[in-house]
Scaffold this active site. Structure first.
Site, mmCIF file in Angstrom:
data_model
loop_
_atom_site.group_PDB
_atom_site.id
_atom_site.type_symbol
_atom_site.label_atom_id
_atom_site.label_comp_id
_atom_site.label_asym_id
_atom_site.label_seq_id
_atom_site.Cartn_x
_atom_site.Cartn_y
_atom_site.Cartn_z
ATOM 1 C CG HIS A 70 -1.655 1.157 1.183
ATOM 2 N ND1 HIS A 70 -1.392 2.075 2.373
ATOM 3 C CD2 HIS A 70 -2.686 1.753 0.785
ATOM 4 C CE1 HIS A 70 -2.171 3.302 2.408
ATOM 5 N NE2 HIS A 70 -3.115 2.883 1.271
ATOM 6 C CD GLU A 99 -2.486 2.565 -3.670
ATOM 7 O OE1 GLU A 99 -3.100 3.694 -3.760
ATOM 8 O OE2 GLU A 99 -2.974 1.593 -3.020
ATOM 9 C CG HIS A 100 -0.090 6.258 -0.557
ATOM 10 N ND1 HIS A 100 -0.719 7.132 0.153
ATOM 11 C CD2 HIS A 100 -1.124 5.286 -0.507
ATOM 12 C CE1 HIS A 100 -1.760 6.765 0.506
ATOM 13 N NE2 HIS A 100 -2.106 5.715 0.173
ATOM 14 C CD GLU A 108 -4.864 5.393 3.625
ATOM 15 O OE1 GLU A 108 -5.658 4.481 2.821
ATOM 16 O OE2 GLU A 108 -3.994 6.059 2.956
#
Length: 289
Positions: free
Chosen positions: A69, A72-73, A144
């Site tokens: 994840h 991905e950012h 997040e």
């Protein structure tokens, strides 16, 4: 160029398939008369892939939870600016997501498909990661994670997974934990990128009023790796067949109590299309219940 077709007469659809010499597979479904066009560039790399053997190596690599994840950012930041801004200037709607088993980059548009597709192919294949940007991202993803910790639906879902599984990493939040992402650095991100973002581990899917030959030709010209590679050996811990816990309860500030229920299926080694059929069948049965 060798393009295969699969016809689905019951729904009047034709699927066009092209395999690049690197091992990347591309799929296109033409939609004549449709104004919107969609494209996705995905890698078989998700949150559960935290332990693996890199092709050509013998030793096991273990990486922090949440790194798929995190990567991905980072791909949306390029040396010459934000990829999101570039897509916006082209009038398209970009997005991305990381799941347990895949990371997907996508966009939809009505005009300038070729330019948007070119951008998608380019930025996914050209990461630009610095230590400074990694440290900055830890704060963003940390926020997040805290947000999802306060989301009752999200917590219910992962409490259910925790009841199912004792050892399997699927029970761990896709974004990881504050502690796990603190261990992520530039070198580890590049190592995961070079391992999982090889075209042989990736797929492209396109839908819209488009000609298969022109789309596949654009792919042919813009895939930078040309040599195929051995498969990645993914390592998962042994898992008990029984439930880890019968019941899990957590208190959060909600107006109405929430609950999730499920059963732990034993797939008995089922793989590929048969596993997909089983998953679809179980989902239909659960909807009926």
């Amino acid at each position: 160029m060798d393009i295969k077709t699969v016809k689905y007469n019951n729904i009047g659809e034709t699927l066009y398939i092209y395999e690049h010499k690197s091992g990347l597979k591309a799929f296109l479904i033409p939609k004549k008369g449709y104004s919107k066009k969609y494209a996705s560039f995905a890698t078989r790399y998700g949150s559960i892939d935290s332990e693996f053997i890199i092709p050509g190596e013998d030793s096991v690599t273990r990486v922090p939870d949440g790194i798929a994840h995190f990567l991905e950012h980072k791909l949306f930041e390029q040396k010459d600016g934000s990829v999101m801004d570039k897509f916006s200037k082209l009038g398209s709607n970009p997005n991305a997501y990381t799941s347990f088993s895949q990371t997907v980059y996508l966009f939809s548009c009505t005009d300038k498909f070729s330019e948007n597709f070119q951008l998608l192919l380019h930025f996914v294949q050209n990461p630009y990661i610095t230590e400074e940007s990694v440290e900055k991202e830890k704060g963003i993803i940390g926020q997040e994670i805290r947000m999802y910790e306060d989301d009752p639906n999200w917590r219910s879902f992962f409490n259910l997974l925790g009841a199912f599984y004792k050892n399997n990493p699927v029970k761990i939040d896709i974004a990881g934990t504050i502690e796990s992402i603190s261990k992520i650095n530039k070198e580890t991100l590049y190592k995961c990128y070079s391992t999982f973002y090889h075209p042989s581990n990736m797929v492209i899917c396109v839908v819209g009023d488009l000609e298969p030959e022109s789309v596949f030709e654009q792919i042919e010209k813009n895939i930078e790796h040309t040599d195929p590679r051995d498969d990645i050996k993914r390592i998962f811990p042994d898992e008990i067949q029984t439930l880890n816990k019968d019941y899990v309860e957590q208190s959060l500030a909600v107006s109405t109590p929430l609950f999730m229920m499920g059963f732990k299926d034993n797939t008995n080694g089922t793989k590929g299309i048969e596993l997909l059929r089983r998953e679809v069948a179980v989902k239909i049965l659960l909807e009926m219940v």
